[in-house]
Design an enzyme around this catalytic site. Structure first.
Site, PDB file in Angstrom:
ATOM      1  N   GLY A  29       0.830  -1.196   0.000  1.00 49.28           N
ATOM      2  CA  GLY A  29       0.000   0.000   0.000  1.00 49.28           C
ATOM      3  C   GLY A  29       0.866   1.248   0.000  1.00 49.28           C
ATOM      4  O   GLY A  29       1.799   1.365   0.808  1.00 49.28           O
ATOM      5  N   GLY A  31      -0.458   4.642  -0.275  1.00 50.38           N
ATOM      6  CA  GLY A  31      -1.249   5.856  -0.114  1.00 50.38           C
ATOM      7  C   GLY A  31      -0.584   6.815   0.845  1.00 50.38           C
ATOM      8  O   GLY A  31       0.621   6.731   1.131  1.00 50.38           O
ATOM      9  N   LYS A 223     -13.841   4.426  15.704  1.00 44.24           N
ATOM     10  CA  LYS A 223     -13.618   5.864  15.919  1.00 44.24           C
ATOM     11  C   LYS A 223     -13.925   6.666  14.669  1.00 44.24           C
ATOM     12  O   LYS A 223     -14.261   7.862  14.747  1.00 44.24           O
ATOM     13  CB  LYS A 223     -12.200   6.109  16.411  1.00 44.24           C
ATOM     14  CG  LYS A 223     -11.083   5.611  15.499  1.00 44.24           C
ATOM     15  CD  LYS A 223     -10.584   6.639  14.521  1.00 44.24           C
ATOM     16  CE  LYS A 223      -9.505   6.078  13.617  1.00 44.24           C
ATOM     17  NZ  LYS A 223      -8.969   7.071  12.674  1.00 44.24           N
TER      18      LYS A 223
END
Length: 386
Positions: A29, A31, A223
């Protein structure tokens, strides 16, 4: 936890001295958060003998200004799309082929949207080194017919390997800028936990270790729903007192959800970075809060002609995705199935505001039971998934 860390790190150093094996890291990943994590990992791999210097990052290929993103990263050492203002260490290399990115790797760092994890793991099957270990930096959980599923459980199910979890008050741009922050690693095996401690811990990125991975991951997912409530609060210009109250109520329901569906959730994990601190930073400055505020203001100004979540996401997030809206849908569905809506009135309210047209102002219609002193300790835990 400090004594466990020291003991386990000592074991790691002795093991390395005996075997001579260095751990090779692949990050899955690239990002915003994946790139910030690559900065930390790249520095520590260069500094510590127990790690191979070279770090590979799997990067989904994209065109940026007519060039391939991976080529741009490897030539400039900058992820110009997702972390444009910071340089990656020169020992970090982007690779567009997923299978090639993990060649020779003994440590996998998963940091991609949670909805893509199972599919990614299926591609990795049969292409991993023996004895490889993993850590999930993913802020999300999956849901199936048996209930909520942790990212570490998905990794274990699909790949049959050991997995830790890291989560905390970790806004990527601030980490990349070197601002002091903390994070929490949950582990099942303390030596593995210490290995990932060594991979991530830095003077400005302080790691604490906690036994068990469930609370670390559940808090990191739920959250994001609570942050929608913080955004609605800001859309209403209700101020910090109101937002603080909503955050406290949200923290209670985060803990309640964790104990409802998973075993061995320690109350004290709520005050680790993965709990209270992550909730605070997400509700003050995270993308879920920002987009929820824009959504709330659009609802208040335009009524039925308000802008959609999808439009706002596309406009505000530069290709990144909201986690709170998807999580709100999934949590509402599982609570409806299990007849538990009355135990989670705040999460239910947030879902109904986001998707059923409930008035934005109802975000502060809080049931009286949330003000009772036994609201946490009095929760009866029923474990339906592990």
């Amino acid at each position: 936890m400090a004594s466990i860390t020291a003991e386990a790190l000592d074991t790691l150093e002795k093991t390395f001295a005996t075997s001579g094996r260095s751990e090779k890291v692949a990050i899955i990943g690239a990002g915003n958060w994946g790139s910030a994590a690559a900065m930390i990992i790249g520095r520590n791999c260069k500094k510590l003998d127990i790690f191979d210097d070279d770090v590979t990052v799997w990067c989904l290929e994209e065109k940026v200004d007519g060039g391939n993103l991976t080529d741009i990263i490897n030539s400039t050492h900058v992820n110009v799309k997702y972390l444009p203002d910071h340089k990656l260490p020169e020992n970090v290399r982007a690779e567009p082929d997923l299978v090639k990115s993990v060649a020779g790797a003994t440590l996998l760092v998963f940091v991609l949207p949670h909805q893509f994890l199972a599919r990614t793991c299926q591609t990795l099957k049969g292409n991993l080194e023996e004895g490889v270990k993993a850590i999930s930096l993913i802020k999300g959980i999956d849901f199936d017919d048996s209930g909520p599923q942790l990212m570490t459980s998905v990794i274990k199910r699909e790949l049959g390997i050991e997995a830790c979890a890291l989560s905390g008050a970790n806004i990527a741009n601030e980490i990349a800028a070197g601002k002091f922050c903390e994070s929490t690693i949950g582990y099942e095996n303390k030596e593995t936990g210490a290995l990932f401690f060594a991979l991530f811990n830095e003077p400005n990125f302080r790691i604490s270790l906690v036994p068990g991975t469930a609370a670390v991951q559940v808090f990191g997912a739920i959250k994001n729903i609570v942050a929608l409530g913080a955004g609605f609060c800001d859309a209403l210009d209700m101020g910090n007192n109101t937002k603080a109250a909503l955050m406290r109520i949200g923290l209670i329901e985060m803990y309640r959800f964790a104990t409802q569906y998973f075993k061995d959730v320690d109350t004290m994990t709520m005050v680790e970075s993965c709990g209270m601190a992550d909730l605070i930073t997400t509700c003050m400055g995270g993308r879920n809060r920002r987009v929820a505020e824009a959504y709330g203001r659009s609802r208040l100004e335009k009524g039925d002609a308000h802008r959609s979540w999808e439009d706002l996401e596309a406009e505000m997030l530069n290709g990144q995705k909201l986690q709170g809206t998807g999580a709100a849908k999934e949590v509402f569905a599982i609570l409806t199935r299990d007849k538990l809506l009355d135990k989670f009135p705040f999460l239910v309210t947030l879902y109904k505001i986001a998707f059923e047209g409930k008035p934005i102002a109802d975000v502060v219609n809080i049931p009286e039971e949330h003000f009772l002193p036994s609201v946490v300790t009095g929760v009866k835990t029923t474990v339906t998934s592990a």
